[in-house]
Motif scaffolding. Sequence first.
Motif, PDB file in Angstrom:
ATOM      1  N   LEU A  71       0.863  -1.181   0.000  1.00 51.67           N
ATOM      2  CA  LEU A  71       0.000   0.000   0.000  1.00 51.67           C
ATOM      3  C   LEU A  71       0.901   1.233   0.000  1.00 51.67           C
ATOM      4  N   ASN A  72       0.706   2.108  -0.978  1.00 55.20           N
ATOM      5  CA  ASN A  72       1.462   3.360  -1.055  1.00 55.20           C
ATOM      6  C   ASN A  72       0.533   4.466  -1.525  1.00 55.20           C
ATOM      7  N   GLN A  73       1.001   5.707  -1.406  1.00 57.21           N
ATOM      8  CA  GLN A  73       0.177   6.835  -1.842  1.00 57.21           C
ATOM      9  C   GLN A  73       0.890   7.700  -2.851  1.00 57.21           C
ATOM     10  N   LEU A  74       0.137   8.162  -3.834  1.00 59.64           N
ATOM     11  CA  LEU A  74       0.592   9.200  -4.743  1.00 59.64           C
ATOM     12  C   LEU A  74       0.079  10.510  -4.164  1.00 59.64           C
ATOM     13  N   ASP A  75       0.922  11.210  -3.434  1.00 61.44           N
ATOM     14  CA  ASP A  75       0.486  12.334  -2.606  1.00 61.44           C
ATOM     15  C   ASP A  75      -0.202  13.444  -3.390  1.00 61.44           C
ATOM     16  N   GLN A  76       0.342  13.796  -4.546  1.00 60.07           N
ATOM     17  CA  GLN A  76      -0.215  14.910  -5.304  1.00 60.07           C
ATOM     18  C   GLN A  76      -1.642  14.614  -5.778  1.00 60.07           C
ATOM     19  N   LEU A  77      -1.903  13.354  -6.105  1.00 58.19           N
ATOM     20  CA  LEU A  77      -3.233  12.971  -6.588  1.00 58.19           C
ATOM     21  C   LEU A  77      -4.134  12.463  -5.470  1.00 58.19           C
ATOM     22  N   LYS A  78      -3.556  12.231  -4.273  1.00 59.48           N
ATOM     23  CA  LYS A  78      -4.288  11.658  -3.139  1.00 59.48           C
ATOM     24  C   LYS A  78      -4.880  10.299  -3.511  1.00 59.48           C
ATOM     25  N   HIS A  79      -4.146   9.555  -4.331  1.00 59.13           N
ATOM     26  CA  HIS A  79      -4.578   8.235  -4.757  1.00 59.13           C
ATOM     27  C   HIS A  79      -3.786   7.158  -4.032  1.00 59.13           C
ATOM     28  N   LEU A  80      -4.398   5.985  -3.926  1.00 60.13           N
ATOM     29  CA  LEU A  80      -3.783   4.856  -3.237  1.00 60.13           C
ATOM     30  C   LEU A  80      -3.300   3.832  -4.259  1.00 60.13           C
ATOM     31  N   VAL A  81      -2.055   3.368  -4.094  1.00 61.26           N
ATOM     32  CA  VAL A  81      -1.495   2.308  -4.931  1.00 61.26           C
ATOM     33  C   VAL A  81      -1.540   0.999  -4.148  1.00 61.26           C
ATOM     34  N   THR A  82      -2.081  -0.035  -4.762  1.00 59.14           N
ATOM     35  CA  THR A  82      -2.153  -1.349  -4.116  1.00 59.14           C
ATOM     36  C   THR A  82      -1.416  -2.374  -4.970  1.00 59.14           C
ATOM     37  N   PHE A  83      -0.760  -3.338  -4.308  1.00 61.94           N
ATOM     38  CA  PHE A  83      -0.064  -4.414  -5.018  1.00 61.94           C
ATOM     39  C   PHE A  83      -0.374  -5.720  -4.322  1.00 61.94           C
ATOM     40  N   SER A  84      -0.731  -6.740  -5.125  1.00 66.23           N
ATOM     41  CA  SER A  84      -1.233  -7.991  -4.568  1.00 66.23           C
ATOM     42  C   SER A  84      -0.498  -9.207  -5.120  1.00 66.23           C
TER      43      SER A  84
END
Length: 318
Positions: A71-84
């Motif tokens: 779980l990570n964040q793209l701060d400028q877009l306020k979006h969440l990155v998920t990897f499974s």
Amino acid sequence: MEKKRTVLQPPLPTFVLRSFPTSVTCVKYDSTDSTRLFAGDQQGSVYLYNLRTRLPIYSLSDVHTSTIFGLNQLDQLKHLVTFSKDGFVKILNENGQCQWAYQTNHCSFSNCDILSSNLIVVPVGSDQSLVAALDFQSSNPLVKTFQPSSSDTNSGMVMKLRVFNNQWLFVAYENGSLKVFDISSSKQLDSYQVTVDHEPITAMDVVCDTCLCGTTKSDLISLDFSSLKLQPTSTFRQIELANAGTSFLRCRPNDGKLLAVAGWDSRIRLFRRETGKQLAMLDHHRQQVNSIDFDLSTKQMACASQDKTISIWDIYNK
């Protein structure tokens, strides 16, 4: 007359989130709002919690089909990155809707990391040792790859990875080796065999030019990278843990002074990173802790566990 000894009670969490149906595998504070906490579980579900009300803002059961490891964040877009473990890396918007998905065709226990506002670093492909930077804004997302040098054979699968200062990529492998890549050139700068018997590196973090590695054994290894070469840290080379096996470790990112180590024995131990001195042992969870994150504004620590809970701790300025 003999004085009675005062028995110190073990520290207790500030509160515990308990409404998860299965093992919680990832936890991440919202970098834009410290009252919000993201979590991922073994079934591929993603949650966003309000820590004031201690209730979920959303609960998404169909994000992935298998365990979430990143779980990570793209701060400028306020979006969440998920990897499974299902091989997909995805980007969710503020409402939890999937905006982008990429099949890496890779299955391992590794996390993902963020390189810049548009680049995501993940393991890719059937070659278990290959790592790539993906540009989610590009029609051809795979922009560069990081491959162990030809002299380093049989590294095995990627276990953990970490981007440091947007200049270097640290990758821990199944054979117990740690490799550092120059991000701009993709070239391998150095390699260090952390485990003598080639047991896998099970946990890793990088802070203040120091890389810390946990293994299946009872030791925690500290390596210095200030000279662009991996070598044992001068202050301490390793910490001997009471029991074998490290499931996760995380340094407090603002100053790197506090190190939290989760063991296979379900305990969390807090150390002073510079000296290796143990400060506290947290014995709350009944099963293994899978993920730890710090929030700098509230000075709290969140711990996600196999026992289907997340514990929140006030750690102050230890």
